[in-house]
Design a protein around this motif. Sequence first.
Motif, PDB file in Angstrom:
ATOM      1  N   ALA A   1       0.814  -1.224   0.000  1.00 50.09           N
ATOM      2  CA  ALA A   1       0.000   0.000   0.000  1.00 50.09           C
ATOM      3  C   ALA A   1       0.844   1.268   0.000  1.00 50.09           C
ATOM      4  CB  ALA A   1      -0.936   0.002   1.206  1.00 50.09           C
ATOM      5  N   GLY A   2       2.071   1.180   0.489  1.00 52.06           N
ATOM      6  CA  GLY A   2       2.923   2.364   0.521  1.00 52.06           C
ATOM      7  C   GLY A   2       2.603   3.313   1.660  1.00 52.06           C
ATOM      8  N   ARG A   3       1.725   2.923   2.550  1.00 52.43           N
ATOM      9  CA  ARG A   3       1.323   3.751   3.693  1.00 52.43           C
ATOM     10  C   ARG A   3       0.649   2.849   4.720  1.00 52.43           C
ATOM     11  NH1 ARG A   3      -4.272   4.732   3.350  1.00 52.43           N
ATOM     12  NH2 ARG A   3      -5.163   4.094   1.335  1.00 52.43           N
ATOM     13  N   PRO A   4       0.541   3.299   5.963  1.00 53.55           N
ATOM     14  CA  PRO A   4      -0.182   2.484   6.951  1.00 53.55           C
ATOM     15  C   PRO A   4      -1.667   2.491   6.658  1.00 53.55           C
ATOM     16  CG  PRO A   4       0.433   4.597   7.899  1.00 53.55           C
ATOM     17  CD  PRO A   4       1.100   4.530   6.558  1.00 53.55           C
ATOM     18  N   LEU A   5      -2.312   1.351   6.823  1.00 48.70           N
ATOM     19  CA  LEU A   5      -3.752   1.254   6.625  1.00 48.70           C
ATOM     20  C   LEU A   5      -4.508   1.232   7.952  1.00 48.70           C
ATOM     21  CD1 LEU A   5      -3.920  -1.328   3.689  1.00 48.70           C
ATOM     22  CD2 LEU A   5      -4.020   1.182   3.591  1.00 48.70           C
ATOM     23  N   ALA A   6      -3.836   0.907   9.023  1.00 51.12           N
ATOM     24  CA  ALA A   6      -4.427   0.981  10.355  1.00 51.12           C
ATOM     25  C   ALA A   6      -4.007   2.298  10.995  1.00 51.12           C
ATOM     26  CB  ALA A   6      -3.967  -0.192  11.211  1.00 51.12           C
ATOM     27  N   GLY A   7      -4.946   2.964  11.633  1.00 55.79           N
ATOM     28  CA  GLY A   7      -4.588   4.228  12.271  1.00 55.79           C
ATOM     29  C   GLY A   7      -5.788   4.951  12.823  1.00 55.79           C
ATOM     30  N   PHE A   8      -5.518   6.060  13.487  1.00 55.52           N
ATOM     31  CA  PHE A   8      -6.572   6.927  13.998  1.00 55.52           C
ATOM     32  C   PHE A   8      -7.038   7.856  12.881  1.00 55.52           C
ATOM     33  CE2 PHE A   8      -3.773   6.335  17.823  1.00 55.52           C
ATOM     34  CZ  PHE A   8      -4.649   5.503  18.514  1.00 55.52           C
ATOM     35  N   SER A   9      -8.225   8.397  13.040  1.00 52.49           N
ATOM     36  CA  SER A   9      -8.694   9.416  12.108  1.00 52.49           C
ATOM     37  C   SER A   9      -7.798  10.641  12.222  1.00 52.49           C
ATOM     38  CB  SER A   9     -10.135   9.806  12.449  1.00 52.49           C
ATOM     39  OG  SER A   9     -10.198  10.424  13.732  1.00 52.49           O
ATOM     40  N   PRO A  10      -7.699  11.463  11.170  1.00 50.96           N
ATOM     41  CA  PRO A  10      -6.831  12.645  11.241  1.00 50.96           C
ATOM     42  C   PRO A  10      -7.139  13.542  12.432  1.00 50.96           C
ATOM     43  CG  PRO A  10      -7.516  12.259   8.983  1.00 50.96           C
ATOM     44  CD  PRO A  10      -8.299  11.297   9.827  1.00 50.96           C
ATOM     45  N   GLU A  11      -8.427  13.710  12.730  1.00 53.02           N
ATOM     46  CA  GLU A  11      -8.808  14.575  13.840  1.00 53.02           C
ATOM     47  C   GLU A  11      -8.332  14.002  15.173  1.00 53.02           C
ATOM     48  OE1 GLU A  11     -11.283  14.969  10.332  1.00 53.02           O
ATOM     49  OE2 GLU A  11     -10.949  13.242  11.669  1.00 53.02           O
ATOM     50  N   PHE A  12      -8.548  12.697  15.350  1.00 52.78           N
ATOM     51  CA  PHE A  12      -8.157  12.098  16.612  1.00 52.78           C
ATOM     52  C   PHE A  12      -6.645  11.944  16.705  1.00 52.78           C
ATOM     53  CE2 PHE A  12      -7.705   9.132  20.051  1.00 52.78           C
ATOM     54  CZ  PHE A  12      -8.724   9.521  20.917  1.00 52.78           C
TER      55      PHE A  12
ATOM     56  N   ALA B   1      -4.499  14.046  15.738  1.00 51.95           N
ATOM     57  CA  ALA B   1      -4.004  15.331  16.233  1.00 51.95           C
ATOM     58  C   ALA B   1      -4.192  15.435  17.742  1.00 51.95           C
ATOM     59  CB  ALA B   1      -4.720  16.474  15.527  1.00 51.95           C
ATOM     60  N   GLN B   2      -5.327  14.951  18.248  1.00 59.98           N
ATOM     61  CA  GLN B   2      -5.558  14.962  19.690  1.00 59.98           C
ATOM     62  C   GLN B   2      -4.587  14.037  20.422  1.00 59.98           C
ATOM     63  OE1 GLN B   2      -9.768  13.866  19.631  1.00 59.98           O
ATOM     64  NE2 GLN B   2     -10.347  15.990  20.080  1.00 59.98           N
ATOM     65  N   GLU B   3      -4.309  12.890  19.810  1.00 60.65           N
ATOM     66  CA  GLU B   3      -3.379  11.944  20.424  1.00 60.65           C
ATOM     67  C   GLU B   3      -1.972  12.523  20.463  1.00 60.65           C
ATOM     68  OE1 GLU B   3      -0.685   8.436  20.758  1.00 60.65           O
ATOM     69  OE2 GLU B   3      -0.910   9.718  18.996  1.00 60.65           O
ATOM     70  N   ARG B   4      -1.580  13.245  19.420  1.00 61.41           N
ATOM     71  CA  ARG B   4      -0.267  13.898  19.433  1.00 61.41           C
ATOM     72  C   ARG B   4      -0.193  14.967  20.520  1.00 61.41           C
ATOM     73  NH1 ARG B   4      -0.925  13.495  13.771  1.00 61.41           N
ATOM     74  NH2 ARG B   4      -1.655  15.658  13.650  1.00 61.41           N
ATOM     75  N   ALA B   5      -1.307  15.683  20.726  1.00 59.30           N
ATOM     76  CA  ALA B   5      -1.344  16.688  21.787  1.00 59.30           C
ATOM     77  C   ALA B   5      -1.197  16.037  23.159  1.00 59.30           C
ATOM     78  CB  ALA B   5      -2.653  17.481  21.713  1.00 59.30           C
ATOM     79  N   LEU B   6      -1.824  14.868  23.326  1.00 53.12           N
ATOM     80  CA  LEU B   6      -1.683  14.143  24.581  1.00 53.12           C
ATOM     81  C   LEU B   6      -0.239  13.710  24.792  1.00 53.12           C
ATOM     82  CD1 LEU B   6      -2.744  12.710  27.100  1.00 53.12           C
ATOM     83  CD2 LEU B   6      -3.422  10.782  25.638  1.00 53.12           C
ATOM     84  N   LYS B   7       0.400  13.191  23.755  1.00 50.92           N
ATOM     85  CA  LYS B   7       1.804  12.785  23.874  1.00 50.92           C
ATOM     86  C   LYS B   7       2.692  13.974  24.243  1.00 50.92           C
ATOM     87  CE  LYS B   7       2.689   8.588  21.208  1.00 50.92           C
ATOM     88  NZ  LYS B   7       1.342   8.042  21.119  1.00 50.92           N
TER      89      LYS B   7
END
Length: 386
Positions: free
Chosen positions: A280-291, A293-299
């Motif tokens: 695929a050339g990219r991860p297919l499992a992941g959080f939504s873009p909005e979430f 960003a929130q997870e990065r803020a938590l980190k």
Amino acid sequence: MNRAPYASDPAISRGREFPEDRAGTRGPRSEFQRDRDRIIHSISFRRLRHKTQVFIAPDGDHYRVRLTHSIEVAQVGRVVARALGLDEDLTEALCLAHDIGHPPFGHAGEKALDGALRNRGGFDHNAMAMRMLMRLDSPYCDHVGLNLTWELLEGLAKHNGPVAQPNWALEELDAAFPVELNSWPSLEAQVAALSDDIAYDNHDIDDGLRAGFLQLDDLLTLDFVADQWRAVEKRFPHAARDSQLRELVRGQIGLMVNDLLDHTRAQLNGVDSVNEVRAAGRPLAGFSPEFAAQERALKSFMYARLYNHPDQVATAERAREVIASLFAAYEQDPALMADGWATQVPGDEPERSRHIVDFIAGMTDRYAIDCYAAIYGRIPEGLRNV
């Protein structure tokens, strides 16, 4: 089990580095179940019970260590894998094994060992996990290592994505048993990595609050945490504060898991095989873009308030000095190492230094402290801040 078309299938595994003929001798297990069981029964896995997660050598019984963290990651991983139709056993095995390469005292120990090998290839805990499982932990009579499947090793090597510049350890292992370092790994590996994020994002909050390094009022400056807290207070207005805090952590785990499932299902529309996942050339499992960003803020919050807290940094520096001092002692006199290690020291560099680092990396926190005390005649001070 309802296996999705994009799931890894143990019946068509690419095999193991060393061929085996053990069919039917130890129960009706799939290849990935065998991987999981070999990891659980390994010495490397057992040592995780005395290796640092966040707090170094904590006195309290309720703080996480690498072992309890890995079990919690596996619990999250199995839930996600089952919901997506992935192979639960491979996912669980990856979750259980992902931290096996961590040296004593966590990232402080890693920093010391990387410094020791600065001009000799460096140290990386992900590569060391592969080295532990493929070479150093050898309980079998007919081959070195645990001889895990290609899919398990691929996922472990690349659970954070393709590896463009492997360090010396991973490069050597990949040459012996190539795991296609330049492609994305299976969905089981991607889920294992995200399960790690979900577990430590939230359980480190739990430990940080317990230790007093984090304050609830500061956490509530994060909007999505504040939303969860208001929901807890509304649902359990008369519960004890400690119980409300535990409910907050559970609620956030659920929130993250549900977002991961919703977004990943959307990403998998039209994907019909594990080969398509890798291509695929990219991860297919992941959080939504909005979430995400929130997870990065938590980190970012957790790094600022917990991981880089002045007390944590000071304790980590003392731990780094312990590991650096152990390397210096063994470098000067390899006979100080344990039997078996002392008698097998290579004569040339960089193999000599890497051998010493292999020995230290396998230590638990308390064994490293004992070794330091035996060499220097004193117990290192200031290695506990909780």
